[in-house]
Write a protein that holds these residues in place. Structure first.
Motif, PDB file in Angstrom:
ATOM      1  N   CYS A 147      -6.935  -0.527  -6.091  1.00 28.00           N
ATOM      2  CA  CYS A 147      -8.052  -0.213  -5.186  1.00 28.00           C
ATOM      3  C   CYS A 147      -7.586   0.709  -4.062  1.00 28.00           C
ATOM      4  CB  CYS A 147      -8.635  -1.498  -4.595  1.00 28.00           C
ATOM      5  SG  CYS A 147      -9.447  -2.569  -5.787  1.00 28.00           S
ATOM      6  N   LEU A 148      -6.395   0.423  -3.525  1.00 34.55           N
ATOM      7  CA  LEU A 148      -5.852   1.281  -2.461  1.00 34.55           C
ATOM      8  C   LEU A 148      -5.531   2.679  -2.997  1.00 34.55           C
ATOM      9  CD1 LEU A 148      -3.431  -1.205  -0.654  1.00 34.55           C
ATOM     10  CD2 LEU A 148      -5.768  -0.597  -0.017  1.00 34.55           C
ATOM     11  N   ALA A 149      -4.983   2.717  -4.209  1.00 29.99           N
ATOM     12  CA  ALA A 149      -4.671   4.014  -4.824  1.00 29.99           C
ATOM     13  C   ALA A 149      -5.949   4.817  -5.041  1.00 29.99           C
ATOM     14  CB  ALA A 149      -3.940   3.807  -6.142  1.00 29.99           C
ATOM     15  N   ASP A 150      -7.027   4.113  -5.412  1.00 28.97           N
ATOM     16  CA  ASP A 150      -8.317   4.777  -5.606  1.00 28.97           C
ATOM     17  C   ASP A 150      -8.817   5.406  -4.302  1.00 28.97           C
ATOM     18  OD1 ASP A 150     -10.741   5.351  -7.152  1.00 28.97           O
ATOM     19  OD2 ASP A 150     -11.690   3.875  -5.843  1.00 28.97           O
ATOM     20  N   GLN A 151      -8.390   4.838  -3.183  1.00 30.76           N
ATOM     21  CA  GLN A 151      -8.757   5.387  -1.872  1.00 30.76           C
ATOM     22  C   GLN A 151      -7.712   6.383  -1.353  1.00 30.76           C
ATOM     23  OE1 GLN A 151     -10.182   2.333   0.981  1.00 30.76           O
ATOM     24  NE2 GLN A 151     -10.109   0.896  -0.733  1.00 30.76           N
ATOM     25  N   HIS A 152      -6.744   6.722  -2.211  1.00 29.45           N
ATOM     26  CA  HIS A 152      -5.674   7.676  -1.877  1.00 29.45           C
ATOM     27  C   HIS A 152      -4.809   7.178  -0.717  1.00 29.45           C
ATOM     28  CE1 HIS A 152      -7.638  10.453  -4.591  1.00 29.45           C
ATOM     29  NE2 HIS A 152      -8.769  10.320  -3.913  1.00 29.45           N
ATOM     30  N   LEU A 153      -4.631   5.870  -0.635  1.00 29.03           N
ATOM     31  CA  LEU A 153      -3.788   5.290   0.422  1.00 29.03           C
ATOM     32  C   LEU A 153      -2.356   5.088  -0.075  1.00 29.03           C
ATOM     33  CD1 LEU A 153      -6.336   2.664   1.819  1.00 29.03           C
ATOM     34  CD2 LEU A 153      -5.711   4.866   2.821  1.00 29.03           C
ATOM     35  N   TYR A 154      -1.833   6.094  -0.771  1.00 26.92           N
ATOM     36  CA  TYR A 154      -0.508   5.980  -1.394  1.00 26.92           C
ATOM     37  C   TYR A 154       0.599   5.808  -0.358  1.00 26.92           C
ATOM     38  CZ  TYR A 154      -3.052   7.950  -5.368  1.00 26.92           C
ATOM     39  OH  TYR A 154      -3.958   8.172  -6.368  1.00 26.92           O
ATOM     40  N   PHE A 155       0.444   6.405   0.812  1.00 26.79           N
ATOM     41  CA  PHE A 155       1.502   6.378   1.821  1.00 26.79           C
ATOM     42  C   PHE A 155       1.170   5.466   2.996  1.00 26.79           C
ATOM     43  CE2 PHE A 155       1.693  10.513  -0.318  1.00 26.79           C
ATOM     44  CZ  PHE A 155       3.015  10.529  -0.731  1.00 26.79           C
ATOM     45  N   SER A 156       0.182   4.603   2.837  1.00 29.26           N
ATOM     46  CA  SER A 156      -0.242   3.731   3.931  1.00 29.26           C
ATOM     47  C   SER A 156       0.763   2.596   4.161  1.00 29.26           C
ATOM     48  CB  SER A 156      -1.613   3.129   3.617  1.00 29.26           C
ATOM     49  OG  SER A 156      -1.522   2.264   2.499  1.00 29.26           O
ATOM     50  N   PRO A 157       0.819   2.052   5.379  1.00 27.45           N
ATOM     51  CA  PRO A 157       1.674   0.878   5.643  1.00 27.45           C
ATOM     52  C   PRO A 157       1.345  -0.292   4.721  1.00 27.45           C
ATOM     53  CG  PRO A 157       0.847   1.814   7.697  1.00 27.45           C
ATOM     54  CD  PRO A 157       0.124   2.511   6.597  1.00 27.45           C
ATOM     55  N   LEU A 158       0.069  -0.418   4.376  1.00 23.05           N
ATOM     56  CA  LEU A 158      -0.343  -1.505   3.481  1.00 23.05           C
ATOM     57  C   LEU A 158       0.278  -1.340   2.102  1.00 23.05           C
ATOM     58  CD1 LEU A 158      -1.953  -4.014   2.922  1.00 23.05           C
ATOM     59  CD2 LEU A 158      -4.028  -2.619   2.741  1.00 23.05           C
ATOM     60  N   MET A 159       0.283  -0.119   1.570  1.00 26.37           N
ATOM     61  CA  MET A 159       0.927   0.122   0.266  1.00 26.37           C
ATOM     62  C   MET A 159       2.434  -0.095   0.392  1.00 26.37           C
ATOM     63  SD  MET A 159      -0.109   0.902  -2.825  1.00 26.37           S
ATOM     64  CE  MET A 159      -1.406   2.127  -3.020  1.00 26.37           C
ATOM     65  N   GLY A 160       2.993   0.259   1.541  1.00 23.07           N
ATOM     66  CA  GLY A 160       4.416  -0.005   1.771  1.00 23.07           C
ATOM     67  C   GLY A 160       4.723  -1.489   1.739  1.00 23.07           C
ATOM     68  N   LYS A 161       3.824  -2.310   2.305  1.00 20.05           N
ATOM     69  CA  LYS A 161       4.003  -3.764   2.278  1.00 20.05           C
ATOM     70  C   LYS A 161       3.942  -4.293   0.847  1.00 20.05           C
ATOM     71  CE  LYS A 161       4.435  -7.877   3.989  1.00 20.05           C
ATOM     72  NZ  LYS A 161       5.775  -8.306   4.464  1.00 20.05           N
ATOM     73  N   ILE A 162       3.038  -3.748   0.056  1.00 21.38           N
ATOM     74  CA  ILE A 162       2.948  -4.152  -1.356  1.00 21.38           C
ATOM     75  C   ILE A 162       4.245  -3.807  -2.085  1.00 21.38           C
ATOM     76  CG2 ILE A 162       1.764  -3.666  -3.543  1.00 21.38           C
ATOM     77  CD1 ILE A 162      -0.810  -3.296  -1.921  1.00 21.38           C
ATOM     78  N   ALA A 163       4.771  -2.602  -1.826  1.00 19.61           N
ATOM     79  CA  ALA A 163       6.037  -2.201  -2.453  1.00 19.61           C
ATOM     80  C   ALA A 163       7.151  -3.175  -2.076  1.00 19.61           C
ATOM     81  CB  ALA A 163       6.400  -0.776  -2.041  1.00 19.61           C
ATOM     82  N   ASP A 164       7.167  -3.604  -0.823  1.00 21.15           N
ATOM     83  CA  ASP A 164       8.185  -4.556  -0.362  1.00 21.15           C
ATOM     84  C   ASP A 164       8.043  -5.905  -1.064  1.00 21.15           C
ATOM     85  OD1 ASP A 164      10.360  -5.256   1.444  1.00 21.15           O
ATOM     86  OD2 ASP A 164       8.885  -6.551   2.445  1.00 21.15           O
ATOM     87  N   ILE A 165       6.814  -6.376  -1.242  1.00 18.26           N
ATOM     88  CA  ILE A 165       6.571  -7.643  -1.939  1.00 18.26           C
ATOM     89  C   ILE A 165       7.059  -7.545  -3.391  1.00 18.26           C
ATOM     90  CG2 ILE A 165       4.750  -9.164  -2.831  1.00 18.26           C
ATOM     91  CD1 ILE A 165       3.171  -8.521  -0.253  1.00 18.26           C
ATOM     92  N   VAL A 166       6.748  -6.421  -4.046  1.00 12.56           N
ATOM     93  CA  VAL A 166       7.197  -6.224  -5.431  1.00 12.56           C
ATOM     94  C   VAL A 166       8.715  -6.231  -5.492  1.00 12.56           C
ATOM     95  CG1 VAL A 166       7.228  -4.628  -7.398  1.00 12.56           C
ATOM     96  CG2 VAL A 166       5.120  -4.940  -6.082  1.00 12.56           C
ATOM     97  N   ASN A 167       9.355  -5.547  -4.564  1.00 15.26           N
ATOM     98  CA  ASN A 167      10.816  -5.477  -4.540  1.00 15.26           C
ATOM     99  C   ASN A 167      11.438  -6.863  -4.372  1.00 15.26           C
ATOM    100  OD1 ASN A 167      13.336  -4.227  -4.558  1.00 15.26           O
ATOM    101  ND2 ASN A 167      13.309  -3.852  -2.347  1.00 15.26           N
ATOM    102  N   GLN A 168      10.855  -7.667  -3.478  1.00 16.85           N
ATOM    103  CA  GLN A 168      11.393  -9.005  -3.208  1.00 16.85           C
ATOM    104  C   GLN A 168      11.198  -9.965  -4.376  1.00 16.85           C
ATOM    105  OE1 GLN A 168       9.868 -10.562   0.499  1.00 16.85           O
ATOM    106  NE2 GLN A 168      10.319  -8.669   1.612  1.00 16.85           N
TER     107      GLN A 168
END
Length: 832
Positions: A147-168
């Protein structure tokens, strides 16, 4: 119960209490047959609807929507329905009480219903989801990320938080479907180390999915495209999934996969062959412009003559209905198809002209390049195109966009920029990367060339701009202390400016960083060196060392790129036999998998290095393989097809001459006769000088031949024959007859060369070697010239090579010195 929910909202969410009529109302929604029935239920029950029921209503509306053919019109009807506003308001009120899955699902569906990203409802749903982010399971998290990608929020802090959750939590994730969605969504934010972890995890989980999971495989390839990582093991496995499901792939899927493969430069002949067959079957199925344009773009570049004709005639009939974007896509495909249908070209150009004001700068560059490639001329269109490009240039501030605009302007008639345009370039130079600088330099060189040809002048400002580009290019190179970051900029660089101005500094920087060469980047670095023609023994030795140490981690698909610089530059690394032997051994199990044209190039470049692996040679010179190669040639543009055929001929010649024990027949007579009968070339200035002097040295024009075709069709600059007393033999002599295009038969031909000379005589081949025969930085003979010398010696020639740097040296600045040089080379020492 409603009071209980108001007093204890936390408990309500924990224990999932429901209104008394919850199940019954959901059951009624499930029985609805259209949207109106759902909206009626919403109107009647809006006072008691729960969060779960709101989510159910959205879900059922979306199920109906997916069944529609005219989706846009249907979406507007739903969004404009009076009860949709009721549902909208209920969602705002109830979202706090929705479970995680419901919340994210509603967000997803609202976006499918084209509710704007900045709408208060969408913003509230995103905010609520962000608040719960840490507790989302992997499935909900993946859907939220999309949903965030659909809104082009690829570089948003929220997407960064998701990346961190996936990494952990990566080690505990076992669902590849959800992981593949997340990988695509977070691909813009990940480090190289995280990228490698994701790739390793994907490989580990790949066997857990069913072979029919095309969407998972497609998302994995999309992730690799987004991260610019051509990781062959995963690409190969995904390709197998696509091949096994080809009959179920629709036009959209095939188009997407072809586009991804093109971006990754991943070539699968098997996929192309099956995709071509499947797409060809679809030609009669589409009569709407949107679908047919997609088919035209996907099938056109690989279609045969009949299919191309059918595609072009159909798109011409639809041309009046094409939008500006569709016309742009069609033009791009026509460029790849090398279309010469003048009527279609004019029609597409007229549509582009009508829509010029609506295109972005990068699209204007595509239009300029495409029209130039298609040889289309229109003063009116080009004048308007130039006006638009200049207007964009006045307001643009991004270096990449300015380089695009300048590049497009440089392709037009009258390509010069005024002082304002040049100042726009100079203002952004400190911010430019190497690709932007290279683009600017290419444009400036076009202006200079245009000035020489048409205006007979070169402005000082253009030369000063080139000097500034040199300065900023060197400055940028000096900043790099990481090989991977440098490689990102280097891998697509080409052109005269880079080769002349920055190559030395680039090689020096690569040498400083060469300890960072590893199994991941070694093929790319090797390929770059091949393009530069620059012999750096330090870099090539390092590449060979990495290959020997890490060969198990290197995919066989990368071996061709690794071998290339050693072959082109004629360089033998330490442990030569071990290096080439290891590469060849690593390839053996993939000979049946590699594309036919790759095997042909591989065979040729190994032959240049004097390696003729029997398994590879027997695989190539096989009727079944040659049939597959013929099929693949149909997919290629004419220039690449001819290049492949020529390389096959050269490999056939090398095997016949250097490995007669393989008993491979020579079967390229007809091809060579057709090729050389078109044009055997003309002598350049230096060759004409040598020709005249040879005639004097040898005692007459009848004692030397120019532009001679040898047996097996090597073209040599000059040929002469000396008898046993080193006296030149004239060609009128009864002792010697040479056909212009000899009839060649493999074994007898080699014997015939020597047997037709008088006893004790020798045939001499003289070759003038220009810049192309040597490495760029040192006078070291390149591989093809060295192989040609070997072949001529096998054919019975004494080979005399005349390097350009000797012929044009101060020592040979006079005619007498050059005459003495030729006499010494021909009559002095019997060795070349």
């Amino acid at each position: 119960m409603l009071r209980l929910r108001a007093i204890c909202p936390f408990s309500w969410r924990v224990f999932h209490f429901r209104p008394f009529s919850c199940e019954a109302l959901i059951s009624q929604m499930d029985k609805c047959t259209d949207e109106e029935q759902v909206f009626d239920l919403i109107e009647k029950n809006k006072a008691i609807l729960s969060g779960e029921q709101v989510g159910c209503a959205f879900n059922i509306l979306w199920q109906f929507q997916k069944q529609k053919t005219s989706s846009l019109k249907s979406v507007e009807c739903i969004r404009n329905h009076p009860q949709f506003l009721t549902l909208y308001n209920l969602t705002v009120d109830k979202m706090e009480f929705m479970n995680d899955d419901n919340l994210v699902n509603v967000l997803y569906i609202t976006r499918q219903f084209a509710v704007a990203a900045h709408d208060p409802l969408v913003e509230a749903l995103v905010t609520e989801a962000w608040r719960r982010l840490e507790r989302f399971d992997i499935h909900v998290l993946s859907k939220f990320s999309s949903c965030l990608a659909d809104q082009h929020l690829y570089f948003s802090p929220l997407m960064g938080k998701i990346a961190d959750i996936v990494n952990q939590n990566l080690e505990t994730i076992q669902d590849l479907r959800s992981l593949s969605v997340l990988m695509v969504s977070i691909s813009s934010l990940i480090s190289q180390r995280f990228q490698e972890k994701l790739v390793n995890k994907t490989e580990h989980l790949f066997d857990t999915i069913d072979s029919s999971q095309v969407n998972i495989a497609r998302r994995i390839v999309q992730f690799l495209r987004n991260t610019k990582y051509s990781y062959y093991p995963l690409l190969e496995r995904c390709n197998k999934v696509f091949l096994s499901n080809m009959n179920n792939l629709d036009l959209e899927s095939i188009s997407k996969i072809l586009s991804l493969y093109h971006s990754l430069q991943f070539h699968s002949f098997a996929f192309m062959l099956m995709a071509k067959k499947r797409l060809t079957e679809m030609i009669p199925l589409f009569d709407q412009p949107a679908s047919f344009v997609k088919l035209f773009v996907a099938l056109g570049p690989m279609a045969g003559p009949e299919e191309k004709k059918q595609l072009e005639s159909t798109i011409l009939l639809m041309s009046e209905e094409l939008t500006g974007q569709q016309a742009l896509a069609v033009m791009g495909a026509m460029e790849k198809m090398e279309t010469r249908n003048s009527r279609l070209i004019k029609k597409i150009a007229s549509i582009l002209h009508k829509n010029l004001d609506n295109y972005k700068p990068v699209e204007l560059l595509k239009i300029t390049e495409g029209l130039t490639c298609l040889h289309f001329q229109s003063k009116e269109l080009f004048v308007r195109l130039r006006e638009l490009l200049l207007s964009y240039l006045e307001i643009s501030v991004k270096p990449s966009e300015i380089s695009i605009l300048v590049s497009a302007i440089s392709l037009l008639p009258s390509p010069h920029l005024d002082e304002t345009g040049i100042s726009r370039i100079e203002a952004v130079l400190p911010q430019c990367d190497l690709n932007d600088l290279n683009s600017f330099a290419t444009s400036v060189l076009r202006w200079i060339h245009y000035g020489h040809v048409y205006l007979d002048s070169t402005t000082g400002k253009q030369l000063k701009l080139l000097q500034k580009l040199d300065h900023y290019g060197r400055q940028r190179l000096q900043k790099y202390n990481n090989l991977n970051l440098l490689w990102e900029e280097l891998k697509s660089l080409k052109g005269d400016w880079f080769a002349e101005s920055l190559l030395e500094e680039t090689i020096a920087t690569l040498q400083c960083l060469m300890d960072e060469i590893n199994y991941i980047n070694v093929a790319g670095i090797a390929s770059f060196i091949s393009r530069t023609n620059y012999l750096s023994t330090l870099l090539l030795d390092k590449i060979a060392s990495v290959v020997l140490q890490q060969i198990e981690k290197i995919h066989p698909f990368a071996i061709f790129a690794i071998i290339l610089p050693f072959s082109i530059l004629n360089y033998d690394p330490p442990q030569r036999d071990e290096f080439f032997g290891t590469c060849i051994q690593h390839l053996n199990s993939y000979l049946s998998i590699l594309d036919p044209l790759v095997l042909v190039f591989l065979g040729f470049y190994l032959a240049t290095c004097e390696y003729f692996p029997e398994d590879l040679i027997k695989t190539i010179f096989n009727i079944k393989f040659l049939g597959r190669l013929d099929s693949q040639l149909e997919f290629l543009c004419s220039s690449l097809s001819m290049r492949v055929q020529f390389r096959l001929m050269e490999l056939n010649r090398a095997v016949c001459l250097e490995c007669p024990e393989y008993q491979i027949p020579w079967f390229h007579d007809r091809f060579c006769q057709q090729y050389y009968n078109k044009d055997i070339g003309s002598l350049n200035g230096a060759q004409q000088q040598i020709y005249k002097m040879l005639a004097e040295v040898l005692g007459g024009i009848n004692c030397v031949k120019a532009s001679v075709l040898t047996p097996y069709y090597h073209m040599i600059d000059f040929e002469c024959v000396l008898d046993k007393r080193k006296k030149p033999l004239p060609y009128e002599s009864d002792n010697i007859t040479l056909e212009k295009v000899p009839e060649i038969h493999c074994e007898s031909n080699t014997q015939r060369v020597g047997s037709r000379l008088p006893p004790g005589s020798e045939r001499i081949a003289l070759e003038f070697l220009d810049l192309r025969a040597f490495c760029r930085n040192i006078p070291h003979l390149k591989g093809k010239s060295a192989m040609k010398k070997r072949h001529l010696e096998i054919l019975g020639y004494r080979v005399i090579q005349i390097p350009h740097f000797e012929w044009n040296s101060m020592a040979l600045s006079t005619k007498d010195a050059r005459m003495d040089y030729l006499r010494e080379r021909i009559f002095g020492d019997s060795k070349s």
